[in-house]
Scaffold this active site. Structure first.
Site, mmCIF file in Angstrom:
data_model
loop_
_atom_site.group_PDB
_atom_site.id
_atom_site.type_symbol
_atom_site.label_atom_id
_atom_site.label_comp_id
_atom_site.label_asym_id
_atom_site.label_seq_id
_atom_site.Cartn_x
_atom_site.Cartn_y
_atom_site.Cartn_z
ATOM 1 N N ASN A 74 0.836 -1.196 0.000
ATOM 2 C CA ASN A 74 0.000 0.000 0.000
ATOM 3 C C ASN A 74 0.873 1.250 0.000
ATOM 4 O O ASN A 74 1.628 1.445 -0.950
ATOM 5 C CB ASN A 74 -1.080 -0.034 1.094
ATOM 6 N N ASP A 75 0.825 2.093 0.988
ATOM 7 C CA ASP A 75 1.375 3.445 0.913
ATOM 8 C C ASP A 75 2.852 3.512 0.513
ATOM 9 O O ASP A 75 3.679 2.762 1.056
ATOM 10 C CB ASP A 75 1.276 4.146 2.272
ATOM 11 N N PRO A 76 3.213 4.466 -0.355
ATOM 12 C CA PRO A 76 4.630 4.824 -0.486
ATOM 13 C C PRO A 76 5.098 5.459 0.820
ATOM 14 O O PRO A 76 4.349 6.197 1.463
ATOM 15 C CB PRO A 76 4.653 5.822 -1.645
#
Length: 596
Positions: A74-76
């Site tokens: 998911n998130d960078p």
């Protein structure tokens, strides 16, 4: 050796009790929460090893977007450029294609297009991050010392901020990181704070007093806020008695980002250096499952962000991207003096599909981001390095699209393509009137109007990933409206017929932008097609839309089509159309952690 996969089983939550709907005898595992995209709770559990992935694993896997070889992402987190190498850290589950057991994945690149996967930089191995090594940032301290600050969750799911340093700064890939002995360095222990809504610290910046600042997403007395902290050494932090900015009409802000921009200048600004006169600041927050932002000034005397325009209704806040895009993170790239941003694009099929594929989630193409000349909105464009993947260029000039025309763009791979097209309006007199209420829900208007409903000017644009009989296709298009003395352009990405499968999210995404058609009659569109990921940039990057699509046509090589079209009453000229087949990039090819 293949990692064990994890099954996702829907569960029924009754008060504090969790009841599984079905639990095979081999299932044992912890409860995982939602994935940030609105999908439900699941039981994380081990499945039999060596299960063969379905054809969808390769059919929908992108060719040049950033994603790990397998499993959930998911998130960078903490992208940076350091000693000639780009680093991308990301939220990653080593154990399966579902949300849970989150560590910091780590990949490196010299060109932002091809990536080598390394061993995870941070894993869940201390009391302050045993529940997860959540999102964070990297700041380069004086003397070229990178430092990670990230959110960790303890066994009770309380959130706090932690620090990590490179074990060996002479290692060009910074493969090993050491956590600080005094972690966590920051806890939500002041009155009015919520200990389970305190996460995602920003990159640090230096204030006029020489002290470091950073913001953390949180809740303060029921308000959503970018909480502000100060430090002399980046290790010991003190909460400022007011937030950087707060709002009482929105949910908790995740993944805040705060950076300086110069109007009309696409050069990036380094927050650890002096900010030039005339610069503005952008405050980005992830809320309501999308990334929104405000443009304003950083008041040095008040140590606070002041928006140029205070808009109470968050439906009217500007967006980084109007599609499937969340938790974006930017960084200053000193290599080319620019600011780069990218976000997480979740899957929009189903958790069972993710399990069958063996992977879930990707990051958008890295984008250069800067402030428009009028100082009102951010513009974005794919980084130039992505063009190195272009091959087999085709060009068309002087096309004319009348009402009902469909022009096929041949001789490029319709599964993996980069298409740039300019639409020139022969007349702007026939624009339909604009209703300001449409700004509250442009997606609804895209769905009601559609690409097949004629307007005065538009719809015109592209039809992509189209099957032979058009049973499956995705439309990316514009409509032009007249609003008093200005023109408003609606850009849509309509996925409602993108696939024959019924079990998918298939919305019609959309966003408006102002355009001076009296001065410039040409509206540009660039669309990057990469199997299940489609990114479109309208009006020079004024509106960006990321879409996830799962057409059956991807199973049959050479069967998809791309068209330019016009269904509006006014003739549209195409002075230039260029398209390229996009080569497959080397992205995190699975060779084990000792690949380099």
């Amino acid at each position: 050796m293949a990692q064990a996969w994890a099954f996702l089983l829907p569960v029924l939550v009754l008060g504090s009790y969790v009841t599984s709907l079905f639990l095979p005898t081999y299932i044992t595992g912890p409860l995982c929460g939602g994935d940030g995209g609105g999908r439900s709770l699941f039981l994380c559990a081990q499945a039999p090893k060596d299960q063969d992935p379905s054809p969808a694993s390769t059919m929908y896997k992108t060719a040049f977007h950033f994603q790990p070889a397998k499993n959930w992402m998911n998130d960078p987190s903490g992208p940076m450029y350091f000693n000639g190498i780009y680093h991308e850290f990301y939220q990653y589950n080593l154990n399966g294609p579902i949300f849970g057991d989150i560590v910091w994945g780590h990949s490196v690149s010299t060109d932002l297009a091809n990536w080598i996967g390394l061993e995870p930089a941070l894993v869940r191995d201390t009391p302050s991050d045993i529940d997860g090594c959540w999102t964070g940032s990297v700041t380069i301290l004086p003397g070229g010392k990178p430092i990670i600050i990230y959110t960790g969750g303890d066994i009770d799911q309380n959130q706090a901020q932690n620090i990590a340093f490179p074990k060996n700064r002479s290692d060009p890939y910074l493969r090993e990181w050491i956590k600080a002995d005094n972690n966590p360095v920051l806890r939500p222990d002041e009155p009015g704070m919520n200990s389970i809504e305190f996460r995602d610290p920003t990159t640090g910046w230096i204030g006029p007093d020489g002290l470091w600042r950073m913001a953390v997403g949180g809740e303060l007395n029921g308000y959503s806020a970018a909480l502000l902290y100060k430090s002399e050494d980046f290790l010991n932090w003190t909460k400022v008695d007011h937030p950087l900015y707060s709002h009482n009409g929105s949910n908790m802000w995740e993944c805040p980002d705060f950076f300086a921009v110069l109007p009309g200048n696409n050069a990036g600004l380094d927050l650890s250096a002096a900010i030039p006169q005339g610069a503005k600041h952008a405050l980005k927050m992830s809320v309501d499952s999308v990334d929104k932002y405000m443009i304003g000034v950083y008041d040095l005397h008040r140590d606070a962000f002041v928006p140029d325009n205070v808009v109470d209704d968050r439906r009217l806040w500007l967006r980084i991207d109007y599609g499937t895009f969340y938790a974006s993170k930017s960084f200053f790239d000193p290599n080319k003096n620019r600011r780069i941003i990218w976000g997480w694009s979740r899957e929009t099929d189903s958790p069972s599909d993710d399990l069958a594929k063996g992977w879930a989630g990707l990051h958008t193409i890295p984008r250069t981001i800067w402030l428009a000349g009028d100082g009102k909105q951010l513009l974005q464009w794919p980084v130039e390095e992505i063009e190195s993947l272009r091959t087999n260029e085709i060009n068309h000039q002087g096309l004319e699209l009348n009402k009902g025309d469909l022009f096929e763009i041949k001789e490029v791979d319709a599964f993996q393509a980069d298409v740039e097209i300019g639409f020139e309006l022969a007349s702007i007199d026939d624009a339909d009137p604009f209703d300001p209420s449409w700004l509250l829900d442009p997606e609804k208007h895209c769905g009601e109007a559609g690409a097949s409903v004629p307007g005065g000017i538009g719809p015109f644009g592209l039809v992509i990933l189209a099957s032979d009989n058009m049973d499956e296709h995705t439309e990316v298009y514009f409509r032009v409206y007249k609003s008093q003395e200005k023109y408003m352009v609606l850009m849509c990405s309509d996925l409602r017929r993108s696939s024959l499968r019924p079990d998918l999210e298939k919305p019609a995404y959309g966003g408006f932008f102002e355009f001076d058609l009296e001065k410039e009659r040409k509206i540009s569109l660039r669309t990057l097609i990469d199997r299940s990921a489609v990114e479109s940039f309208g009006g020079g990057g004024r509106v960006c839309i990321t879409s996830r699509v799962y057409p059956a046509v991807l199973a049959d090589v050479g069967s998809a089509h791309i068209y330019a079209f016009n269904n509006g009453g006014a003739t549209v000229r195409v002075p230039q159309l260029s398209a390229w087949t996009m080569r497959k990039a080397q992205v995190n090819v699975e060779k084990g952690w000792s690949a380099i």
